[in-house]
Design an enzyme around this catalytic site. Sequence first.
Site, PDB file in Angstrom:
ATOM      1  N   ASN A 100      -0.951 -91.936  60.761  1.00 35.69           N
ATOM      2  CA  ASN A 100      -0.653 -90.687  61.450  1.00 35.69           C
ATOM      3  C   ASN A 100      -1.462 -89.596  60.764  1.00 35.69           C
ATOM      4  OD1 ASN A 100       0.575 -88.370  62.507  1.00 35.69           O
ATOM      5  ND2 ASN A 100       2.329 -88.518  61.138  1.00 35.69           N
ATOM      6  N   GLU A 489       9.091 -67.422  76.517  1.00 29.62           N
ATOM      7  CA  GLU A 489       9.686 -68.737  76.272  1.00 29.62           C
ATOM      8  C   GLU A 489      10.075 -69.418  77.595  1.00 29.62           C
ATOM      9  OE1 GLU A 489       9.775 -70.723  73.966  1.00 29.62           O
ATOM     10  OE2 GLU A 489      11.479 -72.043  74.268  1.00 29.62           O
ATOM     11  N   LYS A 493       8.647 -73.011  78.819  1.00 30.36           N
ATOM     12  CA  LYS A 493       9.510 -74.157  79.158  1.00 30.36           C
ATOM     13  C   LYS A 493       9.122 -74.722  80.506  1.00 30.36           C
ATOM     14  CE  LYS A 493      10.787 -75.018  76.179  1.00 30.36           C
ATOM     15  NZ  LYS A 493      10.712 -74.398  74.897  1.00 30.36           N
ATOM     16  N   HIS A 512      -0.428 -53.539  85.147  1.00 30.06           N
ATOM     17  CA  HIS A 512      -1.787 -53.446  84.606  1.00 30.06           C
ATOM     18  C   HIS A 512      -2.609 -54.696  84.923  1.00 30.06           C
ATOM     19  CE1 HIS A 512      -0.777 -49.746  82.543  1.00 30.06           C
ATOM     20  NE2 HIS A 512       0.343 -50.325  82.145  1.00 30.06           N
ATOM     21  N   LYS A 611       6.122 -83.902  69.789  1.00 30.12           N
ATOM     22  CA  LYS A 611       7.128 -83.013  69.211  1.00 30.12           C
ATOM     23  C   LYS A 611       6.627 -82.263  67.986  1.00 30.12           C
ATOM     24  CE  LYS A 611      11.295 -81.317  69.031  1.00 30.12           C
ATOM     25  NZ  LYS A 611      11.542 -80.261  70.031  1.00 30.12           N
TER      26      LYS A 611
HETATM   27  C1  F6R Z   1       7.666 -75.863  72.890  1.00 35.16           C
HETATM   28  C2  F6R Z   1       7.495 -76.518  71.618  1.00 35.16           C
HETATM   29  C3  F6R Z   1       6.313 -76.157  70.778  1.00 35.16           C
HETATM   30  C4  F6R Z   1       6.759 -75.961  69.329  1.00 35.16           C
HETATM   31  C5  F6R Z   1       5.542 -75.731  68.430  1.00 35.16           C
HETATM   32  C6  F6R Z   1       5.950 -75.436  67.000  1.00 35.16           C
HETATM   33  O1  F6R Z   1       8.819 -76.301  73.534  1.00 35.16           O
HETATM   34  O2  F6R Z   1       8.274 -77.342  71.228  1.00 35.16           O
HETATM   35  O3  F6R Z   1       5.670 -75.024  71.264  1.00 35.16           O
HETATM   36  O4  F6R Z   1       7.629 -74.875  69.268  1.00 35.16           O
HETATM   37  O5  F6R Z   1       4.727 -76.870  68.455  1.00 35.16           O
HETATM   38  O6  F6R Z   1       6.694 -76.480  66.471  1.00 35.16           O
HETATM   39  P1  F6R Z   1       7.581 -76.291  65.182  1.00 35.16           P
HETATM   40  O7  F6R Z   1       8.658 -75.331  65.506  1.00 35.16           O
HETATM   41  O8  F6R Z   1       8.098 -77.658  64.881  1.00 35.16           O
HETATM   42  O9  F6R Z   1       6.678 -75.761  64.110  1.00 35.16           O
END
Ligand code: F6R
Length: 616
Positions: A100, A489, A493, A512, A611
């Site tokens: 990874n 946000e 989403k 604008h 994620k």
């Molecule tokens: C949107 C989402 C991403 C994270 C971003 C930061 O739903 O999940 O935009 O918020 O990749 O991730 P973290 O918070 O884990 O640093």
Amino acid sequence: MCGITGYIGYREAYPIVINGLKRLEYRGYDSAGLMVCDGNAVYLKKTKGKVSDLEEITKEIPKEGTIGIGHTRWATHGVPNDVNSHPHISSSGNLVIVHNGIIENYDTIKKELISRGYDFQSDTDTEVLVNFIEEIKKKEKCKLGKAVQLALTQVVGAYAIAVYDKEKPNEIVVAKLGSPIAIGVGEENEEFFIASDASPFVEYTKNVIYLEDGELAILKKGKEIKVRKIKDDQLVDTNIQKLQLNLDQIEKGGYDHFMLKEIHEQSKAIKDTYRGRMIANEGLIKMSGIDDNLLKFINANRIIIIACGTSWHAGLVAEYLFEDLARIPVEVEYASEFRYRNPVIRTNDVVIAISQSGETADTLAAIKLAKEKGAFVFGICNVVGSSIARETHAGAYTHAGPEIGVASTKAFTTQITVLTLIALKLAQEKGTLSKSAINNYLQTMQQIPNQVDEMLKSDKEIKEIAEVYKNATNCLYLGRGFNFPVALEGALKLKEISYIHAEGYPAAEMKHGPIALIDENMPVFVIATKKGHYEKVVSNIQEIKSRKGKIIAIVTEGDKTVTEIADHVIQIPETEEALTPLLTTIPLQLLSYYIAVMLDKNVDQPRNLAKSVTVE
Ligand code: F6R
């Protein structure tokens, strides 16, 4: 990105590896593979697609093997296909690796290896690494552990790897730099588990070692684990921690999707976040990370917030909170921009880094840069023991529990909860809010979890709105003040899980430019809460209406004016304006969720995403 799992011990490795990959699939899901070994023969399968596809093609493999490694991929080098999937095998067929991260100087190493007669099947940096290890092993006539160590001293980039050698069938070598790796330790060292986070082995052991950057460990059944520094070969004390994670936290618990479960968990998560940190009727706020560093915050010239994505949106809410409540100037920065533009950091600047996963590569790099420039860095993370939690000088956890759906939901509202508490604490210490105002905020905050629950119970109207707008191709989200970041946000989403193009704007900015987009086909989601520049937002709504745009408004209960003009309204309970983001966010999350479900999209694993973004 990418998830790796592994096992060495006395149990069948296959179910541990494949089930582990299912739990790590949020980290990447464009291809998957595994290797299982019974001490003699090695069985290796990999495929483009999801872990379920891998499961399908591994039904027939002998399951007796007690050693295994697996991988679920988010492609960096090379398109997702069978050949580029992990594990990768060295040219001799002896070494097997899962990786990874990114090896940045892979091309130079590859050319060198090609000149020595190596050939490559895939386009990946990982195949280069495994052959590089093999070459060193041959040249130095050393064991696997030493060869991995020597190779990694010459590698530039980030990695979490697990390497297996057919000639040494009773050990797995793991190493880490920049990408996470957790090792589960079984009773009497009779078994070890390897994973990108601890969820794959939570039902087997609560003893976990999180490797630090630049560390390597050799796992041998029945032998005490030895962790050493890759650079100077020094043995380090192994720090075995107790895992605070239960199986039910990482299962769907009757919901169709993790995202829906996590949306519904928000009332509990918000409560868990403030629990033990405030006594509302005494006006007490206690957060050890802040208390221990109070002077740094109070004397701060400004606070710089660094984060990415949804966490960056939480940072924007904090800008309004800190400036309004505690009168501290705030700058909110994308971590990826901050780290590359030689930012000015002055004495008395405090940096706050926000990250759900605690592993986001850009945020981590921005933290390191801020530290180099002498800043005090405070972390707000969800994942306990994560790299960012360890890299920052102090911090506060959000206590949201595992967030598995790729689209962040409860992470956002719990980050805002922590940030609100910090703003109130600083306001208290600086005297920028009266005692009664603070008490009022804390008491109002205590009502939020029930209010969230109430809103979640009445989601019928949200489903109806989703049905009406599910085929839209573009959407606008507007908000002002505390709810401008919520508009951003909401748009994020929608686009990430339904693939509908959406933009968030401060409501007044619409005229604008974006107003040119408004016609009868444009749904505009407007947050128009009572105390949030209400009249101005009403004017913005009129401007949209007179251009035939469709208005879906989020209003405070009892609202009359907007209710009369809007095509649809969603009510939120009355609360303090500074706390409204905790409520206005909920219907926007649900709307995106229902639209994505109605469009038959993969809600928990949207295309192209992962994620935790551990690549830069
Ligand atoms: C949107 C989402 C991403 C994270 C971003 C930061 O739903 O999940 O935009 O918020 O990749 O991730 P973290 O918070 O884990 O640093």
